[in-house]
Design a protein around this motif. Structure first.
Motif, mmCIF file in Angstrom:
data_model
loop_
_atom_site.group_PDB
_atom_site.id
_atom_site.type_symbol
_atom_site.label_atom_id
_atom_site.label_comp_id
_atom_site.label_asym_id
_atom_site.label_seq_id
_atom_site.Cartn_x
_atom_site.Cartn_y
_atom_site.Cartn_z
ATOM 1 N N LEU A 29 0.829 -1.208 0.000
ATOM 2 C CA LEU A 29 0.000 0.000 0.000
ATOM 3 C C LEU A 29 0.866 1.262 0.000
ATOM 4 N N LEU A 30 1.971 1.229 0.719
ATOM 5 C CA LEU A 30 2.880 2.378 0.743
ATOM 6 C C LEU A 30 3.560 2.567 -0.609
ATOM 7 N N GLY A 31 3.756 1.474 -1.349
ATOM 8 C CA GLY A 31 4.349 1.560 -2.675
ATOM 9 C C GLY A 31 5.858 1.676 -2.681
ATOM 10 N N SER A 32 6.512 1.242 -1.615
ATOM 11 C CA SER A 32 7.973 1.372 -1.530
ATOM 12 C C SER A 32 8.657 0.518 -2.597
ATOM 13 N N ASP A 33 9.835 0.956 -2.995
ATOM 14 C CA ASP A 33 10.599 0.266 -4.034
ATOM 15 C C ASP A 33 11.304 -0.969 -3.478
ATOM 16 N N ILE A 34 11.789 -0.869 -2.240
ATOM 17 C CA ILE A 34 12.447 -1.993 -1.580
ATOM 18 C C ILE A 34 11.676 -2.308 -0.309
ATOM 19 N N VAL A 35 11.210 -3.536 -0.225
ATOM 20 C CA VAL A 35 10.378 -4.020 0.877
ATOM 21 C C VAL A 35 11.221 -4.966 1.732
ATOM 22 N N MET A 36 11.079 -4.841 3.043
ATOM 23 C CA MET A 36 11.828 -5.718 3.946
ATOM 24 C C MET A 36 10.935 -6.840 4.476
ATOM 25 N N ALA A 37 11.476 -8.051 4.502
ATOM 26 C CA ALA A 37 10.763 -9.180 5.097
ATOM 27 C C ALA A 37 10.497 -8.908 6.579
ATOM 28 N N PHE A 38 9.411 -9.467 7.096
ATOM 29 C CA PHE A 38 9.062 -9.284 8.504
ATOM 30 C C PHE A 38 9.907 -10.233 9.344
ATOM 31 N N ASP A 39 10.558 -9.683 10.375
ATOM 32 C CA ASP A 39 11.440 -10.506 11.192
ATOM 33 C C ASP A 39 11.312 -10.108 12.652
ATOM 34 N N ASP A 78 4.582 -11.629 -6.984
ATOM 35 C CA ASP A 78 5.328 -11.153 -8.148
ATOM 36 C C ASP A 78 4.997 -9.680 -8.358
ATOM 37 N N ARG A 79 5.942 -8.823 -8.045
ATOM 38 C CA ARG A 79 5.731 -7.375 -8.173
ATOM 39 C C ARG A 79 6.862 -6.775 -8.992
ATOM 40 N N PRO A 80 6.751 -6.797 -10.314
ATOM 41 C CA PRO A 80 7.829 -6.263 -11.162
ATOM 42 C C PRO A 80 8.203 -4.842 -10.757
ATOM 43 N N GLY A 81 9.500 -4.587 -10.680
ATOM 44 C CA GLY A 81 9.968 -3.256 -10.327
ATOM 45 C C GLY A 81 10.127 -3.028 -8.845
ATOM 46 N N HIS A 82 9.606 -3.927 -8.028
ATOM 47 C CA HIS A 82 9.733 -3.810 -6.577
ATOM 48 C C HIS A 82 10.584 -4.975 -6.078
ATOM 49 N N ALA A 83 11.396 -4.707 -5.063
ATOM 50 C CA ALA A 83 12.329 -5.702 -4.553
ATOM 51 C C ALA A 83 11.968 -6.098 -3.132
ATOM 52 N N LEU A 84 12.251 -7.349 -2.789
ATOM 53 C CA LEU A 84 12.078 -7.839 -1.422
ATOM 54 C C LEU A 84 13.425 -8.294 -0.886
ATOM 55 N N PHE A 85 13.789 -7.771 0.282
ATOM 56 C CA PHE A 85 15.043 -8.144 0.935
ATOM 57 C C PHE A 85 14.749 -9.059 2.121
ATOM 58 N N GLY A 86 15.529 -10.129 2.246
ATOM 59 C CA GLY A 86 15.491 -10.958 3.445
ATOM 60 C C GLY A 86 16.463 -10.423 4.484
ATOM 61 N N ILE A 87 16.245 -10.807 5.737
ATOM 62 C CA ILE A 87 17.063 -10.271 6.836
ATOM 63 C C ILE A 87 17.738 -11.412 7.597
ATOM 64 N N MET A 88 19.056 -11.411 7.568
ATOM 65 C CA MET A 88 19.832 -12.386 8.327
ATOM 66 C C MET A 88 19.816 -12.035 9.812
ATOM 67 N N GLN A 89 19.592 -13.047 10.636
ATOM 68 C CA GLN A 89 19.675 -12.889 12.081
ATOM 69 C C GLN A 89 20.658 -13.914 12.638
ATOM 70 N N GLY A 90 20.760 -13.976 13.962
ATOM 71 C CA GLY A 90 21.679 -14.939 14.563
ATOM 72 C C GLY A 90 22.612 -14.362 15.602
ATOM 73 N N GLY A 91 22.358 -13.103 15.993
ATOM 74 C CA GLY A 91 23.158 -12.517 17.061
ATOM 75 C C GLY A 91 24.626 -12.433 16.682
ATOM 76 N N VAL A 92 25.491 -12.794 17.608
ATOM 77 C CA VAL A 92 26.936 -12.724 17.363
ATOM 78 C C VAL A 92 27.536 -14.131 17.251
ATOM 79 N N THR A 93 26.696 -15.115 16.915
ATOM 80 C CA THR A 93 27.132 -16.509 16.811
ATOM 81 C C THR A 93 27.261 -16.909 15.345
ATOM 82 N N ARG A 94 28.462 -17.262 14.933
ATOM 83 C CA ARG A 94 28.713 -17.531 13.510
ATOM 84 C C ARG A 94 27.851 -18.673 12.976
ATOM 85 N N GLU A 95 27.708 -19.744 13.752
ATOM 86 C CA GLU A 95 26.937 -20.888 13.264
ATOM 87 C C GLU A 95 25.489 -20.504 12.979
ATOM 88 N N LEU A 96 24.921 -19.653 13.842
ATOM 89 C CA LEU A 96 23.537 -19.213 13.638
ATOM 90 C C LEU A 96 23.442 -18.284 12.433
#
Length: 376
Positions: A137-147, A179-197
């Motif tokens: 609805l906001l129409g943003s060009d880059i959308v962030m995944a919910f985390d 499928d939203r041509p022209g709009h991007a979705l970014f995923g978000i890495m989590q895991g604190g300060v632990t490399r394995e996570l």
């Protein structure tokens, strides 16, 4: 407008890279700093003024905009770009960070988060699906995944549980985004300060597939050394051909260190918030304009800066208007800070392109170590 969204790396220097992120509303030069326009405005700035500082993209805030004035209302006005008079790229965060910071005002389940508005106490629910709907609805060009962004320090078990929930939410965000041509979705890495996570999170996200990848869960109290410790390996866990976004960073030395470690995009409220509280960021570090040493000083904040505050106003004047509580104080200092941040990004981009990043960083730290110009 074309429906393109692409990312190209044009030059590398060590782990650092410079390139261009193409969107249907214009190109974003990377590494990029995104000023924060929380409630559809960068505080104390006109959109045209923000553009003049050199910003290619702004950040908008899902949580604040869903509460006021409401995503559906913004959509009726043609979306966030028209509503706030910014016809360049906009990235919207998912609302997850703000909701998680509400503490006792929120309840977390596998479905999502229910919470009480900090404005009027009204009840709301935010899920991956609703976050995608609001950002559409906001129409943003880059959308962030919910985390979910857990506050540190936390036990490794709770960070792991939170990260895995965020990865399940990432899949739901991807499905709901569609499928939203022209709009991007970014995923978000989590895991604190632990490399394995972090590795597990990166593997899950790349398995789902996103247009870009954020490194989340840092700059939340762990300190610069721990943050850089994660950034020493985290960007390399993500696809080389996609942009990498470090969320909520930061101070100039945080930015320089992040870019050196392979980060392409950053955002932070610091330059605008600092401007409103009398703090100016310059090549020589931070200065406090309310200090008495500035009250008779005819010199600019930074004689090498070309922003309006430095071109046309003395430290004495800026000291006076801040002390007098005049609005122009926050306007001029915010403009200066945003100009300095964009100037820093331009310097980093040029240095990477020319293969002299290490020299640029050495000069950056040496200038700051010298401190502000001596008082008169």
């Amino acid at each position: 407008m074309s429906d393109r969204f692409s990312f190209a790396v044009n030059a590398r220097d060590g782990q650092a890279r410079t390139g261009v992120l193409q969107t249907m509303r214009g190109d974003i030069r990377t590494p990029a700093f995104m000023p924060v326009g929380t409630a559809a405005t960068v505080k104390a700035m006109l959109p045209e003024s923000v553009r003049e500082t050199g910003a290619d993209i702004l950040l908008g805030n899902t949580y604040h905009l869903m509460l006021r004035p409401g995503a559906e209302r913004i959509a009726r006005f043609g979306g966030l770009h028209d509503f706030m008079n910014w016809q360049h790229p906009i990235l919207t965060d998912s609302g997850g960070f703000q909701v998680m910071s509400l503490g006792p005002l929120r309840k977390l389940t596998e479905e999502g988060v229910t919470f009480a508005s900090h404005i009027d106490g009204s009840r709301h629910e935010l899920t991956p699906e609703r976050s995608m709907e609001i950002q559409r609805l906001l129409g943003s060009d880059i959308v962030m995944a919910f985390d979910e962004c857990p506050a540190l320090p936390a036990t490794e078990e709770s960070v792991a549980d939170s990260m895995r929930r965020s990865m399940r939410w990432a899949q739901r965000s991807r499905d709901a985004f569609g499928d939203r041509p022209g709009h991007a979705l970014f995923g978000i890495m989590q895991g604190g300060v632990t490399r394995e996570l972090r590795e597990e999170s990166a593997q899950a996200l790349t398995g789902i597939g996103f247009d870009g990848y954020a490194i989340g869960g840092l700059a939340v109290g762990e300190g610069q050394e721990a943050m850089f410790g994660v950034l020493d390996y985290a960007p390399g866990l993500l696809p080389q051909d996609k942009p990498r976004y470090l969320m909520g960073v930061g101070k100039p030395d945080d930015i320089v260190g992040a870019v050196q470690r392979g980060v392409d995009m950053m955002d932070c409220v610091l330059p605008s918030r600092s401007g409103r509280t009398g703090q100016a960021w310059t090549r020589r570090g931070q200065l406090n304009i309310k200090n008495a040493r500035h009250q008779d000083d005819p010199r600019p904040l930074d004689e090498d800066c070309t922003c309006p505050a430095c071109r046309s106003y003395s430290r004495a004047y800026l000291h006076h208007v801040f002390r007098a509580g005049e609005m122009i104080s926050g306007m001029l200092l915010t403009w200066h800070n945003l100009h300095y941040y964009q100037d820093l990004m331009g310097g980093l981009r040029d240095a990477i392109s020319q293969g002299r990043l290490n020299d640029f960083i050495a000069d950056f730290h040496a200038m700051r170590a010298g401190g502000d110009i001596p008082p008169l």
